[in-house]
Design an enzyme around this catalytic site. Structure first.
Site, short mmCIF file in Angstrom:
data_model
loop_
_atom_site.label_atom_id
_atom_site.label_comp_id
_atom_site.label_asym_id
_atom_site.label_seq_id
_atom_site.Cartn_x
_atom_site.Cartn_y
_atom_site.Cartn_z
N SER A 171 -36.32 65.31 46.08
CA SER A 171 -36.44 66.16 44.89
C SER A 171 -36.43 65.39 43.58
O SER A 171 -36.88 65.89 42.55
CB SER A 171 -35.33 67.21 44.89
N LYS A 220 -37.48 69.54 38.68
CA LYS A 220 -37.03 70.50 37.66
C LYS A 220 -38.16 70.94 36.72
O LYS A 220 -38.18 72.07 36.24
CB LYS A 220 -35.88 69.91 36.84
N GLU A 257 -28.96 75.15 30.17
CA GLU A 257 -27.71 74.53 30.60
C GLU A 257 -28.08 73.30 31.42
O GLU A 257 -29.18 73.25 31.99
CB GLU A 257 -26.90 75.50 31.47
#
Lengths: 265, 399
Positions: free
Chosen positions: B381, B92, B114
């Site tokens: 990830s 991220k 968000e």
């Protein structure tokens, strides 16, 4: 001439301004909507906006979100909303009706099926909040052919190029969102609106309705001096929420009556 | 696929993507698109982005050959792209660094985000602290209950976490609320969206920032095995880690691209989050894409053991890659993902995020029937530290 254009022409001839209230369909109960529509006409409304409930109302503030959630709990879908219009038309064939909502319920029904059904039900205009002109060409064409007005929003942040684009694509009236933000959170700034409207008038001959943040007779009167229509949504939805199903019609009529009086003063 | 240059100037990937927003947001998105177009062509901006990725995030992340695990499965060799080793523990941050730099470039002093599981919220709070910006994170009140630790991490980093009580009180509602904030505070606020969804330019911009993952793999795989992998596998919620590793491989049609969605309790149960495998096209959060919705076009609630995959839509570029048959999309159940999670812990000493465990689980499904010379590249990830509570509960253990 469409019912909406006809209504604005009559009002102009009489030197009056349009009162356009909004209610979310199926709130608080499925049976509430049609009596509310008739009640709002009795209280002097000129055009009615009916909200189609959606699970993700991104452009709406808390009051209309809650109304949408109540309606969804009642199982209200787009076909129910069209049913309400059909029932309303059995007793009122004059008052223009505009559906306001989001694209997905329309796409789920199918745009062609929706436009045909809306025509049969007696819908006069649609406001699809998340369909800007460049994303809804085929839909706008279908509406045009069916004689249903496509009404677009304009905002304080709209550029002149954007205003021209909306002026080209829009019919019925222009819906000017009077403030930055979502529905019903702040109060309208009349001077700010007055400063912006000339840009819209220069681009379009369509009547201009102003909404978002109009809450009472005083703000409605101030807006009516510069716009062609006053649109009131959140304040009505809040009144319905606090009144409950039993008293909703009487309370909404009592809310609208002094606003109508102020507009005609 | 030789001439892949999507999206078009208005953000369309074939019939998907676009800008389906209220007029109140149009100008903000135009501004963002113009600023991003300038910055992506600006060598100084891109140099700063890559400097941050190297020195703050810790890139490049390694590719690791999971030899014991490959041997145990007895088929294709499995390689893991170690995004779990990034600062903050997931992919991220690649995107939040990029968007924070863009925010600074645009002179915005306040960022909003968000978050579902909290990983994007943590990554946004991290870069806001790094660049001295005020940060507000919207998070569904249901997710706040499930992810107390990440909520605390965000607060430690100086962010304000706002509980969202509307709708299903999860990620999609947090996204609605962030959009509402943005529309209201557009002059001083930058919206750091966490995935390849939302209105244009977000799907393109987030993909571009995340494509550093795949660009690195294209250099690393030849170093390790002398060629590119036979398939690239990544989990798909909104789809940002998958787009990041797929994008540089799109034109290389010899490489299979496999996106793994969350089948939850099974696609037939209705309790899943597999928009591409089981959804239909519609319009949500500013773009047209595959959605989980009912007959009335209302968005339905999703289920997955991994909160990061719990989203009823998916990035529009994935919708396009699916329709073009360039990428394949499959689904893995909660139980399959948990099994892969445990196996990777014990066989390789790596605790994967539950999201990434879905991609790992699909590799487990296909590797045994493939020859030993074949190579599967799995995007790991994120790391699983955040999932200890969830996994322990599923195993009936009280921490």
């Amino acid at each position: 001439m469409s019912r909406i254009a006809g209504r604005f022409a009559e009002l102009k001839a009489a030197g009056r301004k349009a009162l356009i209230p909004y209610v979310t369909a199926g709130d608080p109960l499925k049976a509430s909507t049609v009596p509310l529509l008739h009640g709002m006409v009795e209280a002097g409304s000129d055009i009615l906006e009916i909200g189609v409930p959606f699970s993700d109302p991104m452009a709406d503030g808390p009051a209309i979100q809650r109304a949408s959630e109540r309606a969804l709990k009642n199982g209200i879908g787009l076909s129910d909303v069209l049913g309400f219009v059909k029932t309303f038309r059995e007793k009122d064939n004059l008052t223009p009706v505009v559906l306001m909502g989001y694209a997905n319920p329309i796409e789920a029904m199918g745009v062609e099926k929706f436009v045909a059904a809306a025509k049969v039900a007696g819908v006069d205009g649609v406001i699809v909040v998340d369909y800007p002109p460049e994303e809804c060409g085929p839909f706008a064409d279908l509406c045009g052919k069916a004689g249903i007005d496509c009404i677009f929003l304009l905002a304080p942040t709209s550029t002149d190029a954007r205003i021209r684009e909306v002026a080209r694509a829009g019919t019925g009236y222009l819906y000017y969102v009077s403030l930055k933000g979502v529905t019903g959170v702040k109060s309208v700034d009349v001077a700010e609106v007055a400063a912006q409207l000339p840009r819209l008038r220069a681009a379009s001959k369509l009547p201009i309705g102003v909404g978002f943040g109009i809450r009472d007779a005083e703000s409605a009167l101030a807006i009516s001096k510069i716009a062609d229509a006053v649109i009131i949504g959140t304040r009505i939805v809040q009144e319905i929420e606090s009144a409950g199903a039993e008293h909703a019609v009487a309370r909404v009529k009592a809310l609208l009556a002094p606003i109508r009086k102020a507009l005609d003063s | 696929m030789q001439m892949y240059d999507l999206p078009d100037p208005r953000g369309h990937f074939g019939p998907y993507g676009g800008v389906f927003v209220a007029e109140t947001l149009s100008h903000a998105l135009d501004e963002l698109r113009d600023a991003y177009e300038r910055c992506r062509r600006d060598a100084a901006f891109m140099a700063e982005f890559h400097y941050e990725l190297k020195h703050y995030v810790g890139r490049p992340s390694p590719v690791y050959h999971a030899k014991r695990w490959s041997a145990a499965l007895g088929g294709a060799q499995i390689f893991l792209k170690r995004e779990d080793l990034n600062h903050t523990g997931a992919h991220k941050i690649n995107n939040t660094i990029g968007q924070a730099l863009l925010a600074r470039h645009m002179g915005k002093k306040r960022v909003i985000a968000e978050t579902g599981a909290g990983m994007h919220g943590v990554a946004a709070a991290t870069v806001a602290a790094r660049f001295g910006m005020k940060c507000v994170v919207y998070m569904g009140s249901e997710d706040i209950k499930r992810q107390a630790q990440n909520v605390y991490r965000m607060k430690l980093l100086g962010a304000e976490v706002v509980p969202v009580e509307s709708g299903s009180k999860t990620l999609k509602d947090a996204l609605n609320e962030a959009m509402r904030d943005w529309v209201t505070n557009v002059e001083d606020t930058f919206y750091i969206l966490g995935t390849v969804a939302g209105p244009h330019p977000y799907p393109m911009m987030v993909r571009d920032f995340q494509s550093v993952i795949g660009e690195e793999c294209k250099l690393q795989m030849p170093e390790m095995i002398g060629r590119q992998p036979d398939a690239v596998i990544a989990c798909v919620g909104g789809g940002s880690n998958a787009m990041g590793i797929f994008y540089p491989y799109i034109k290389d049609e010899k490489v299979r691209l496999i996106g793994v969605e969350a089948a939850g309790e099974g696609l037939a149960s209705g309790k899943h989050a597999a928009s591409l495998c089981a959804g239909t096209p519609g319009v949500l959060h500013g773009n047209r894409t595959y959605l989980l919705q009912d007959a009335n076009g209302q968005i339905t609630e999703t289920h997955s053991v991994s909160a990061g995959l719990d989203y009823p839509g998916v990035g529009p570029e994935h919708a396009w890659l699916k329709d073009q048959h360039r990428a394949e999309y499959v689904a893995i159940t909660d139980d399959e993902a948990l099994k892969a999670f445990s196996d990777l812990c014990r066989l390789e000493g790596i605790i994967p995020a539950l999201e990434s465990a879905h991609a790992v689980a699909y590799a487990v499904k296909i590797a045994p029937s493939m020859p030993k010379e074949k190579a599967l590249l799995v995007n790991l990830s994120g790391r699983g530290d955040k999932d200890m509570q969830t996994v322990a509960e599923r195993m009936g253990i009280k921490l």
